[in-house]
Design an enzyme around this catalytic site. Structure first.
Site, PDB file in Angstrom:
ATOM      1  N   LEU A 123       0.935  -1.073  -0.165  1.00 33.32           N
ATOM      2  CA  LEU A 123      -0.057  -0.006  -0.011  1.00 33.32           C
ATOM      3  C   LEU A 123       1.049   1.203   0.014  1.00 33.32           C
ATOM      4  O   LEU A 123       2.014   1.249   0.549  1.00 33.32           O
ATOM      5  CB  LEU A 123      -0.932  -0.105   1.307  1.00 33.32           C
ATOM      6  CG  LEU A 123      -2.038  -1.063   1.248  1.00 33.32           C
ATOM      7  CD1 LEU A 123      -2.623  -0.817   2.548  1.00 33.32           C
ATOM      8  CD2 LEU A 123      -3.001  -0.843   0.155  1.00 33.32           C
ATOM      9  N   ASP A 124       0.372   2.286  -0.683  1.00 31.84           N
ATOM     10  CA  ASP A 124       1.180   3.655  -0.572  1.00 31.84           C
ATOM     11  C   ASP A 124       1.508   4.055   0.797  1.00 31.84           C
ATOM     12  O   ASP A 124       0.766   3.777   1.561  1.00 31.84           O
ATOM     13  CB  ASP A 124       0.445   4.708  -1.592  1.00 31.84           C
ATOM     14  CG  ASP A 124       0.295   4.365  -2.961  1.00 31.84           C
ATOM     15  OD1 ASP A 124       0.963   3.336  -3.311  1.00 31.84           O
ATOM     16  OD2 ASP A 124      -0.410   4.927  -3.392  1.00 31.84           O
ATOM     17  N   PHE A 125       2.642   5.022   0.720  1.00 32.77           N
ATOM     18  CA  PHE A 125       3.014   5.362   2.125  1.00 32.77           C
ATOM     19  C   PHE A 125       1.922   6.156   2.930  1.00 32.77           C
ATOM     20  O   PHE A 125       1.709   5.815   3.794  1.00 32.77           O
ATOM     21  CB  PHE A 125       4.084   6.406   1.773  1.00 32.77           C
ATOM     22  CG  PHE A 125       4.723   7.163   2.961  1.00 32.77           C
ATOM     23  CD1 PHE A 125       5.531   6.828   3.919  1.00 32.77           C
ATOM     24  CD2 PHE A 125       4.297   8.550   2.745  1.00 32.77           C
ATOM     25  CE1 PHE A 125       5.802   7.478   4.875  1.00 32.77           C
ATOM     26  CE2 PHE A 125       4.720   9.323   3.824  1.00 32.77           C
ATOM     27  CZ  PHE A 125       5.361   9.033   4.865  1.00 32.77           C
TER      28      PHE A 125
END
Length: 111
Positions: A80-82
């Protein structure tokens, strides 16, 4: 723009993630997988910049003090993105990770 002849390992990453105070919450655990809740502001995998060692994977493999034990074989078949929080599935065995990777590649896992 990087030179075409330059290996990607030599790309310098100047981004330094701010410290994430949130914890990786374990929602489900069995012998093969974990379901976790990733907090926003935490990398899924440690970054190329040595200052970006803190990540979901790092915390799972090394354990979180007073929160969870170490899962030495933990592998992330997806990220998952930051800045994104949410549920992630984690493989705890080679077989489980291979099976999860195949499901993600075939898009048979519904998010």
């Amino acid at each position: 723009m990087p030179n075409v002849d330059t290996p990607t390992d030599s790309i310098i990453d100047n981004f330094v993630a701010p410290a994430c105070k949130g914890v990786v919450e374990i929602l489900y655990q069995d012998d093969a997988i974990l379901l976790i809740n990733k907090p926003s502001g935490l990398l899924s995998l440690s970054g190329k910049n040595p200052l970006n060692w803190d990540s979901v994977h790092y915390r799972l493999v090394h354990g979180q003090q007073d929160v969870s034990t170490a899962f030495l074989q933990a592998k992330l078949p997806h990220r998952l993105d930051f800045g994104t929080s949410g549920i992630m599935v984690v493989g705890l065995t080679v077989h489980a990770t291979q099976h999860l990777n195949k499901q993600f590649q075939q898009r048979s896992i519904q998010k």
